[in-house]
Design a protein around this motif. Structure first.
Motif, PDB file in Angstrom:
ATOM      1  N   ALA A   1       0.829  -1.216   0.000  1.00  0.00           N
ATOM      2  CA  ALA A   1       0.000   0.000   0.000  1.00  0.00           C
ATOM      3  C   ALA A   1       0.859   1.260   0.000  1.00  0.00           C
ATOM      4  CB  ALA A   1      -0.935  -0.010   1.205  1.00  0.00           C
ATOM      5  N   LEU A   2       1.935   1.252   0.773  1.00  0.00           N
ATOM      6  CA  LEU A   2       2.727   2.489   0.856  1.00  0.00           C
ATOM      7  C   LEU A   2       3.412   2.842  -0.466  1.00  0.00           C
ATOM      8  CD1 LEU A   2       4.252   2.574   4.443  1.00  0.00           C
ATOM      9  CD2 LEU A   2       2.318   3.816   3.496  1.00  0.00           C
ATOM     10  N   PRO A   3       4.053   1.907  -1.160  1.00  0.00           N
ATOM     11  CA  PRO A   3       4.597   2.288  -2.479  1.00  0.00           C
ATOM     12  C   PRO A   3       3.527   2.819  -3.425  1.00  0.00           C
ATOM     13  CG  PRO A   3       5.531   0.214  -1.796  1.00  0.00           C
ATOM     14  CD  PRO A   3       4.468   0.549  -0.799  1.00  0.00           C
ATOM     15  N   LEU A   4       2.312   2.221  -3.376  1.00  0.00           N
ATOM     16  CA  LEU A   4       1.244   2.726  -4.239  1.00  0.00           C
ATOM     17  C   LEU A   4       0.874   4.153  -3.851  1.00  0.00           C
ATOM     18  CD1 LEU A   4      -1.218  -0.291  -4.580  1.00  0.00           C
ATOM     19  CD2 LEU A   4       0.302   0.632  -6.296  1.00  0.00           C
ATOM     20  N   LEU A   5       0.735   4.375  -2.528  1.00  0.00           N
ATOM     21  CA  LEU A   5       0.403   5.718  -2.048  1.00  0.00           C
ATOM     22  C   LEU A   5       1.476   6.709  -2.487  1.00  0.00           C
ATOM     23  CD1 LEU A   5      -1.541   7.344  -0.229  1.00  0.00           C
ATOM     24  CD2 LEU A   5      -0.038   6.842   1.677  1.00  0.00           C
ATOM     25  N   GLY A   6       2.718   6.311  -2.296  1.00  0.00           N
ATOM     26  CA  GLY A   6       3.822   7.185  -2.691  1.00  0.00           C
ATOM     27  C   GLY A   6       3.786   7.495  -4.177  1.00  0.00           C
ATOM     28  N   ALA A   7       3.479   6.462  -4.973  1.00  0.00           N
ATOM     29  CA  ALA A   7       3.456   6.671  -6.424  1.00  0.00           C
ATOM     30  C   ALA A   7       2.360   7.653  -6.808  1.00  0.00           C
ATOM     31  CB  ALA A   7       3.229   5.339  -7.132  1.00  0.00           C
ATOM     32  N   PHE A   8       1.171   7.507  -6.187  1.00  0.00           N
ATOM     33  CA  PHE A   8       0.068   8.418  -6.516  1.00  0.00           C
ATOM     34  C   PHE A   8       0.433   9.858  -6.155  1.00  0.00           C
ATOM     35  CE2 PHE A   8      -3.307   4.860  -5.966  1.00  0.00           C
ATOM     36  CZ  PHE A   8      -2.984   4.388  -7.215  1.00  0.00           C
ATOM     37  N   LEU A   9       1.083  10.023  -4.991  1.00  0.00           N
ATOM     38  CA  LEU A   9       1.324  11.376  -4.502  1.00  0.00           C
ATOM     39  C   LEU A   9       2.570  12.017  -5.102  1.00  0.00           C
ATOM     40  CD1 LEU A   9       0.369  11.092  -0.736  1.00  0.00           C
ATOM     41  CD2 LEU A   9      -0.867  12.242  -2.548  1.00  0.00           C
TER      42      LEU A   9
ATOM     43  N   ALA B   1      -7.308  11.688  -5.365  1.00  0.00           N
ATOM     44  CA  ALA B   1      -8.325  10.640  -5.425  1.00  0.00           C
ATOM     45  C   ALA B   1      -7.694   9.285  -5.144  1.00  0.00           C
ATOM     46  CB  ALA B   1      -9.001  10.649  -6.792  1.00  0.00           C
ATOM     47  N   GLY B   2      -6.558   9.014  -5.791  1.00  0.00           N
ATOM     48  CA  GLY B   2      -5.885   7.734  -5.564  1.00  0.00           C
ATOM     49  C   GLY B   2      -5.432   7.600  -4.130  1.00  0.00           C
ATOM     50  N   ALA B   3      -4.854   8.689  -3.602  1.00  0.00           N
ATOM     51  CA  ALA B   3      -4.331   8.632  -2.240  1.00  0.00           C
ATOM     52  C   ALA B   3      -5.462   8.425  -1.251  1.00  0.00           C
ATOM     53  CB  ALA B   3      -3.570   9.906  -1.918  1.00  0.00           C
TER      54      ALA B   3
END
Lengths: 490, 159, 228
Positions: free
Chosen positions: A9-17, C162-164
């Motif tokens: 989840a954290l790499p995905l969150l980082g990628a989005f942000l 939105a993704g976050a």
């Protein structure tokens, strides 16, 4: 143990942000990715040394398997998940240009997807992560924005698209026969429902589909061009790790669900063909990157041969070869960062970069299997195991394997000789290829890892043996994911 | 209705037919954009196959209604999966098209063989290999690749 | 020759698959997990649309992965196509009908898009379907006026948040000591607009993300095309 999901989840969150953070503050943005990956390493490293009893299963969303999706963590999955996060950190696209935010975001996505591939215990979820890894890879390859990279990526995209269609078909067949997607649940049902022609067809479809990434024989046409056009760090990650993760999925399917002799034979035959085609092509290649690409096809063919071995020792050989190849190939690709061009240009390179030449020689020695190095041990395990089999097909595998070793020796040491030859570089080749410092440092890291493994070969061997035994234990997998209910099967 | 032709036969033939048409299209077409379109067709077939795996006779969509006699519902899981698969497909197709736009700009056209040859030439040039041997030289003069460049995709389809 | 073998191969594969598939029990699937989800999901998740329960609840991480794939595809397409500044004015405008029709239909598309997103847990539809309609709403003016450009910076902020927020809603459950992406909040009455806990929130995030992602993909493609 719910924290485990943070590694995805954290790499995905980082990628989005990341694109937004990078615009607000570049310094923060540049640190974001490495911090997330570092945290992932720390989390998984802690698990390795903690006293939590493995294997364990984490239900995502609080929905117990087989209804929801679960992450399955045994020593094998932990080993690979840790390798993903660590290698993600090592192969991180440092370097600044106007696309930094996008490249780093894609790398985070690739790491998240790879971790998911190592951990997920659900067939369709594996497919999703597999596609995510594919798309992130496309993006990272085209980031080098040469025309050849576009064309190579397009070829890869089409092949992987064919693969995903076949995988989906396989999943559809399996679902309409069993009505479930959870690997443990499938393992329970397989002897009854999938031990037939339909099961074998579904297996074949998924094998070819997933095999695109594992550089399996007929679907590996993308390999040389992608490795020739992508950045060396990315090629290292793809050849070293992503191919092994695809292999891990095939291994899980073989052990848990498709425990049929035909399924194993197909893997063996495709592996043998892969070795032959890959090694000969590597021998004929004239530039470093494509040589490494072809040689990686050959190496993975050898690993597929190991995958087809029936018992625990075979799995041990598979693990040893995979980890060995991971270290060596990634290290070699780091060296290709500076030496990527024609092999002719390497003449006398040892003078300009003695450390690089020494590392290349070390990797070559271990890849061929010279005794004290870990490569010898890995190959020796495979040879003894192959020789112990009675089926003639395995004997062919053994012969092909020995032939491959001879070819490998020939093309690798041709380069070593070139590196150390004192021949004057002629005026034709004005450019002295220099190894970038960062790549050399990274390659040295892998060299040190290899030497450490040489010293610690006995404890590592014992550890891998335990890992292999655990991974081969279907009962344990089922019990962990779906704890037995008194009523019997679901 | 023709005897022997059941609904299930029609549906399976359609789904698998789309897959086969798509795969054959990828293998046979000599234009890169048509390969993308063929892939879209194949994906549609695979998605249809996935939906069929949850079909139930005389069942309704899996939405609960405020009534007491809730009829049987079809399996919701394949529907969720197919939603995911479709979106994944859309993303990949968009990426494929944007790559094609760039290939067209750089190489001038989208003929499969020409693009493959130019790509090979460019890789060789950037690696610093002298290409005094043309692509049409006897096979033995060229590096033996497991899959010759211009048939690579097609061989992939043969898998 | 290649064509012939290709055709033969494809035909053979099709025949084999058909033979295998016709052995399947069509129309009465095993439903091992489907049945259980149908009976348990009204209590466990509380969404009237069971597909939504599956998409956001039982298989929530699939949806997260799917969002990530769209994001990856849009980023990669952005990398490929770059952000060139196009010169406006050289392109031909769309005709009268397209131009005014586009302006007229815009608010309706927005309304329908958001309606479908907000009712995703009650009716067929949801974040993906609604998001596509939202993207269409913003893409239509681009077709009418090829020189016009979408605000990429705003799009990328929507994309990011939105993704976050999808992940953060999942992490909030983790912070409460539950599992990642576990549905929270009150479920309320089955079938009411405000029901099913966090699911509508997740679907809003999905809808915005999908809309922003597709809009940026499409506008990237459209701009590059008008460059030529």
């Amino acid at each position: 143990m719910n924290n485990l999901v943070l590694t995805i989840a954290l790499p995905l969150l980082g990628a989005f942000l990341l694109p937004v953070v990078m615009r607000l503050s570049q310094a923060l943005g540049l640190w974001l990715g490495p911090i997330i990956l570092g945290y992932g390493c720390w989390l998984l490293g802690n698990l390795w040394f903690s006293d939590i009893s493995l294997p364990l299963s984490v239900a995502i969303g609080g929905f117990d398997a087989p209804y929801g999706i679960n992450l399955y963590l045994d020593s094998l999955a932990l080993l690979f998940a840790f390798a993903v996060q660590l290698l993600g950190l090592i192969c991180w696209p440092y370097g600044l240009n106007q696309d930094t935010a996008r490249r780093q975001a894609l790398m985070l996505l690739l790491v998240a997807a790879s971790t998911g591939l190592a951990l997920s215990g659900d067939l369709f979820n594996l497919y999703v992560f597999y596609e995510l890894a594919a798309v992130a890879t496309f993006g990272l390859v085209v980031a080098s924005s040469t025309s050849a990279a576009y064309a190579a990526t397009f070829r890869y995209l089409i092949l992987s698209g064919i693969g995903s269609v076949l995988t989906l078909l396989g999943i559809a067949l399996i679902y309409s026969q069993t009505g479930t997607l959870n690997l443990a649940h499938l393992a329970q049902l397989a002897p009854e429902l999938l031990n037939n022609r339909l099961g074998l067809t579904a297996y074949l479809l998924i094998l070819i589909g997933i095999g695109v990434k594992a550089e399996l024989f007929p679907v590996n046409a993308w390999v040389p061009e992608i490795y020739a056009t992508a950045s060396s760090r990315l090629s290292g990650f793809l050849a070293g790790l992503l191919s092994k993760l695809a292999l891990l999925i095939i291994l899980r399917l073989l052990v848990l669900i498709f425990d049929q002799p035909e399924a194993v034979q197909i893997v063996l035959i495709l592996g043998i063909l892969g070795v032959i085609s890959g090694e000969f092509a590597a021998w004929r290649a004239k530039d470093m990157r494509r040589m490494l690409g072809f040689s990686s096809i050959g190496q993975l063919g050898i690993i597929f041969i190991a995958l087809s071995l029936p018992d625990e020792r075979g799995l041990l050989a598979l693990l040893a070869l995979s980890l060995h190849h991971l270290v060596i190939k990634t290290g070699l690709f780091m060296l290709a960062d500076g030496w990527g061009g024609s092999l002719e240009r390497l003449t006398g390179a040892a003078k300009r970069s003695p450390v690089g030449a020494a590392l290349f020689t070390l990797f070559a020695l271990s890849l061929v299997g010279v005794p004290p190095l870990p490569g010898f041990w890995a190959k020796f395990t495979l040879i003894t195991e192959l020789a112990a089999q009675s089926e003639p097909l395995y004997l062919i595998g053994l012969l092909v394997f020995l032939l491959a070793t001879v070819i490998e020796t020939s093309y690798l040491f041709r380069i070593v000789v070139k590196l150390y030859s004192s021949a004057e570089t002629t005026s034709e080749q004005p450019e002295h290829q220099q190894l970038p410092g960062l790549s050399l440092a990274t390659a040295s890291l892998f060299g040190i890892a290899l030497l450490t493994a040489t010293v610690l070969i006995a404890p590592i061997g014992d550890g891998l043996q335990a890992v292999a035994a655990e991974a081969k234990n279907t009962e344990l997998y089922i019990q962990t994911v779906i704890p037995a209910t008194p009523g019997g099967q679901l | 209705m023709i005897p022997g032709v059941t609904l299930e036969l029609i549906l399976y033939v359609t789904a698998l037919g789309l897959v086969i048409i798509g795969l054959a299209g990828v293998v046979l077409s000599s234009h890169l954009f048509r390969m993308v379109l063929a892939l879209v067709i194949a994906e549609a077939g695979a998605n249809l196959m996935l939906v069929l795996s949850g079909y139930r006779w005389d069942a309704v969509a899996p939405i609960l209604m405020q009534r007491t006699d809730q009829p049987a519902m079809v399996d919701p899981v394949p529907q969720a999966m197919v939603l995911t698969a479709i979106v994944i497909g859309v993303g990949i197709q968009a990426l494929a098209v944007s790559i094609l736009i760039r290939i067209r700009q750089r190489y001038g056209n989208l003929k499969r063989r020409e693009v493959a040859e130019k790509m090979d030439a460019e890789i060789a040039a950037s690696a610093g290999i002298r290409r005094d041997i043309s692509q049409d030289a006897p096979l033995g003069e060229r590096p033996l690749s497991p899959l010759p460049a211009h048939t690579a995709e097609s061989r992939g389809g043969d898998a | 020759m290649r064509k012939l073998t290709g055709l033969l191969f494809a035909g053979g594969l099709g025949f084999m698959l058909l033979a295998i598939a016709s052995g399947l029990d069509f129309g009465s699937p095993p439903m091992r997990i489907g049945e259980a989800i149908q009976s348990a999901s009204p209590q466990e998740v509380g969404a009237a649309n069971i597909v939504t329960s599956v998409v956001l609840g039982y298989r929530g991480i699939d949806t997260l992965g799917e969002l990530a794939i769209l994001f990856a595809a849009a980023s990669a397409a952005g990398l490929v196509l770059g952000r060139r500044h196009t010169t406006t004015g050289t392109q031909r405008k769309g005709g009268f009908v397209l131009f005014h029709g586009g302006a007229l239909i815009f608010p309706f598309l927005l309304t329908i898009g958001f309606y479908i997103i907000f009712h995703g847990h009650l009716t067929p539809g949801g974040g993906f379907q609604g998001g596509v309609i939202l993207a269409a709403a913003f893409f239509l003016p681009l077709l009418a006026r090829p020189g016009a450009r979408l605000h990429h910076s705003i799009l990328s902020v929507i994309e990011a948040f939105a993704g976050a927020s999808f992940i953060l809603i999942g992490l909030a459950a983790l912070g409460e000591g539950q599992a990642f992406l576990q549905p929270m909040l009150n479920q309320d009455t089955l079938g009411a607009l405000i029901s099913a806990g966090t699911l509508p929130l997740l679907y809003i995030a999905v809808g915005l993300k999908v809309g922003a992602e597709l809009a940026s993909l499409l506008s990237n493609l459209a701009q590059t095309e008008s460059e030529q």
